[in-house]
Design a protein around this motif. Structure first.
Motif, PDB file in Angstrom:
ATOM      1  N   ALA A 172      -2.190  -3.376   7.204  1.00  0.00           N
ATOM      2  CA  ALA A 172      -2.370  -2.877   5.838  1.00  0.00           C
ATOM      3  C   ALA A 172      -1.611  -1.566   5.628  1.00  0.00           C
ATOM      4  O   ALA A 172      -1.006  -1.343   4.574  1.00  0.00           O
ATOM      5  CB  ALA A 172      -3.848  -2.689   5.553  1.00  0.00           C
ATOM      6  N   ALA A 173      -1.633  -0.696   6.627  1.00  0.00           N
ATOM      7  CA  ALA A 173      -0.973   0.604   6.493  1.00  0.00           C
ATOM      8  C   ALA A 173       0.542   0.481   6.456  1.00  0.00           C
ATOM      9  O   ALA A 173       1.221   1.242   5.748  1.00  0.00           O
ATOM     10  CB  ALA A 173      -1.399   1.516   7.651  1.00  0.00           C
ATOM     11  N   ASN A 213       3.322  -9.414  16.049  1.00  0.00           N
ATOM     12  CA  ASN A 213       3.891  -8.201  16.636  1.00  0.00           C
ATOM     13  C   ASN A 213       4.170  -7.190  15.531  1.00  0.00           C
ATOM     14  O   ASN A 213       4.696  -7.540  14.471  1.00  0.00           O
ATOM     15  CB  ASN A 213       5.172  -8.506  17.392  1.00  0.00           C
ATOM     16  N   SER A 214       3.834  -5.929  15.781  1.00  0.00           N
ATOM     17  CA  SER A 214       4.060  -4.878  14.785  1.00  0.00           C
ATOM     18  C   SER A 214       5.542  -4.547  14.703  1.00  0.00           C
ATOM     19  O   SER A 214       6.323  -4.922  15.591  1.00  0.00           O
ATOM     20  CB  SER A 214       3.276  -3.626  15.168  1.00  0.00           C
ATOM     21  N   ARG A 248      -7.727  -3.851   3.234  1.00  0.00           N
ATOM     22  CA  ARG A 248      -7.000  -3.977   1.975  1.00  0.00           C
ATOM     23  C   ARG A 248      -5.685  -3.221   2.049  1.00  0.00           C
ATOM     24  O   ARG A 248      -5.620  -2.101   2.577  1.00  0.00           O
ATOM     25  CB  ARG A 248      -7.840  -3.423   0.824  1.00  0.00           C
ATOM     26  N   GLY A 249      -4.627  -3.858   1.545  1.00  0.00           N
ATOM     27  CA  GLY A 249      -3.320  -3.228   1.574  1.00  0.00           C
ATOM     28  C   GLY A 249      -2.368  -3.927   0.617  1.00  0.00           C
ATOM     29  O   GLY A 249      -2.788  -4.572  -0.339  1.00  0.00           O
ATOM     30  N   THR A 250      -1.084  -3.797   0.889  1.00  0.00           N
ATOM     31  CA  THR A 250      -0.041  -4.401   0.058  1.00  0.00           C
ATOM     32  C   THR A 250       0.877  -5.218   0.942  1.00  0.00           C
ATOM     33  O   THR A 250       1.264  -4.767   2.026  1.00  0.00           O
ATOM     34  CB  THR A 250       0.772  -3.323  -0.676  1.00  0.00           C
ATOM     35  N   TYR A 262      -5.856  -8.313   4.178  1.00  0.00           N
ATOM     36  CA  TYR A 262      -5.466  -8.874   5.467  1.00  0.00           C
ATOM     37  C   TYR A 262      -6.729  -9.246   6.240  1.00  0.00           C
ATOM     38  O   TYR A 262      -7.700  -8.476   6.260  1.00  0.00           O
ATOM     39  CB  TYR A 262      -4.682  -7.850   6.284  1.00  0.00           C
ATOM     40  N   VAL A 263      -6.707 -10.409   6.876  1.00  0.00           N
ATOM     41  CA  VAL A 263      -7.836 -10.838   7.707  1.00  0.00           C
ATOM     42  C   VAL A 263      -7.333 -11.096   9.117  1.00  0.00           C
ATOM     43  O   VAL A 263      -6.307 -11.752   9.315  1.00  0.00           O
ATOM     44  CB  VAL A 263      -8.494 -12.115   7.155  1.00  0.00           C
ATOM     45  N   VAL A 264      -8.046 -10.554  10.109  1.00  0.00           N
ATOM     46  CA  VAL A 264      -7.709 -10.753  11.517  1.00  0.00           C
ATOM     47  C   VAL A 264      -8.911 -11.381  12.217  1.00  0.00           C
ATOM     48  O   VAL A 264     -10.036 -10.883  12.106  1.00  0.00           O
ATOM     49  CB  VAL A 264      -7.339  -9.424  12.203  1.00  0.00           C
ATOM     50  N   GLN A 265      -8.656 -12.468  12.925  1.00  0.00           N
ATOM     51  CA  GLN A 265      -9.676 -13.153  13.709  1.00  0.00           C
ATOM     52  C   GLN A 265      -9.194 -13.167  15.162  1.00  0.00           C
ATOM     53  O   GLN A 265      -8.133 -13.706  15.449  1.00  0.00           O
ATOM     54  CB  GLN A 265      -9.870 -14.580  13.191  1.00  0.00           C
ATOM     55  N   VAL A 266      -9.951 -12.534  16.063  1.00  0.00           N
ATOM     56  CA  VAL A 266      -9.547 -12.501  17.463  1.00  0.00           C
ATOM     57  C   VAL A 266     -10.621 -13.160  18.325  1.00  0.00           C
ATOM     58  O   VAL A 266     -11.810 -13.127  18.017  1.00  0.00           O
ATOM     59  CB  VAL A 266      -9.285 -11.055  17.953  1.00  0.00           C
TER      60      VAL A 266
END
Length: 339
Positions: free
Chosen positions: A96-97, A104-105, A167-169, A177-181
């Protein structure tokens, strides 16, 4: 029975014009259809704009849906790990940021970087992502209809789960954004191997393809891997990701972190809050069945007794529901993407 006959069955007593298709009743039906749409879209907006307050509700519902799918496939449910929730939250906040949507970032940090940052060591781990979120049940369906994400959800090696949102853009559009680990914990740390299915699409929408068979293929290293996570590549794709610590294939994993019990089921009101579009579609399906049945009974009357105007009213009500659902998907909340 007399009321049902008056409202839905054409006969001499109602001049072969069922009250359900008369002006006042049609307006009431249209008002109900509009109210349900406004209520559901307002719920989605509240969830999207208040992820910090309602993220726990959505996460709980997603865990329940995941465990329901596992139970349906004769697998044990996953327990919620607070540490995996922290892993998921750090990854969601990072996406989000920085406005990216990838495993991968931009700096090359793999998903396993966040596991290490949270202090979670594992024998098996996996990650599913989503963006343009507005409905939990729709998201779970998208993941289950995607072979790679389904393979993660139904992976028998996983024992724990964590879900988070931020929440982001993304691509210039406000979104969630949703993350499931997933994880199977161990107290020992070892080198890892990445396992992914043979799927060629980098970002996919809902698919109904069968689960891909994983075929090990030796390669020297993973592109973009960080020094903190030495990896051995077995197969390479981009739609989902799971890893195995090849030196730790324990028959019984031992967790060093606190866990909550497998969820016993989220209350219906919270399910509706987290999945407004799904429940709107269910409500519209019920209304559509009633309208279609009433139309069938009306059209079934002798041709000379039909009232075309009232038949058009019924068709317009069906069209109204279709248009509102199209507006939801096409203009209000966009198309869900999973990765």
């Amino acid at each position: 029975m007399n009321h049902l006959k008056k409202y839905f069955i054409p006969h001499k007593g109602n001049e072969y014009k069922p009250h359900f298709f008369r002006g006042q009743a049609v307006l009431i039906s249209a008002g109900l259809i509009g109210f349900l749409f406004i209520f559901a879209s307002a719920l989605s907006t509240i969830v999207v704009q208040n992820t910090s307050q309602l993220g726990a509700v959505v996460s709980s519902v997603l865990v329940d849906l995941t465990n329901s799918d596992r139970t349906a496939n004769k697998l044990q449910g996953l327990t919620v790990s607070p540490v995996l929730e922290k892993v998921a939250q750090m990854k969601a906040d990072d996406m989000a940021a920085k406005g990216y949507f990838a495993h991968n970032s931009p700096e090359g940090k793999t998903p396993w970087y966040w596991f290490k940052q949270a202090g979670y060591t594992y024998s098996f781990a996996g990650e599913n992502l989503a963006v343009y979120f507005s409905d939990s049940a729709e998201l779970e369906k998208a993941w289950m209809n995607s072979p790679g994400h389904r393979a993660n959800i139904l992976n028998s090696y996983f024992t724990e789960i964590g879900v988070a949102m931020a929440r982001g853009t993304y691509l210039g559009q406000d979104t969630v954004y949703v993350v499931q680990v997933f994880g199977r914990p161990t107290r020992q740390v070892a080198s890892v191997a990445i396992v992914k299915p043979a799927i060629k699409t980098p970002i996919e929408n809902i698919s109904s393809k069968p689960i891909a068979k994983i075929t090990p293929v030796e390669k020297p290293e993973v592109k973009g891997a960080t020094s903190e996570t030495p990896v051995k590549l077995l197969a390479e794709e981009n739609t989902f990701i799971a890893v195995e610590n090849v030196d730790q294939t324990l028959p019984e994993s031992t967790s060093s972190v606190a866990k909550t019990e497998v969820s016993k089921g989220t209350p219906v009101i919270l399910q509706v809050t987290a999945s407004p579009k799904t429940y709107l579609e269910k409500a519209y399906a019920g209304i559509a069945i009633v309208i279609a049945l009433a139309l069938f009974l009306m059209i079934g009357v002798g041709i000379k007794r039909q009232h075309v105007r009232h038949i058009i009213y019924g068709l317009l009500l069906l069209a109204l529901m279709g248009v509102l659902l199209y507006v939801w998907q096409g203009f209000l909340f966009g198309n869900l993407l999973v990765l």
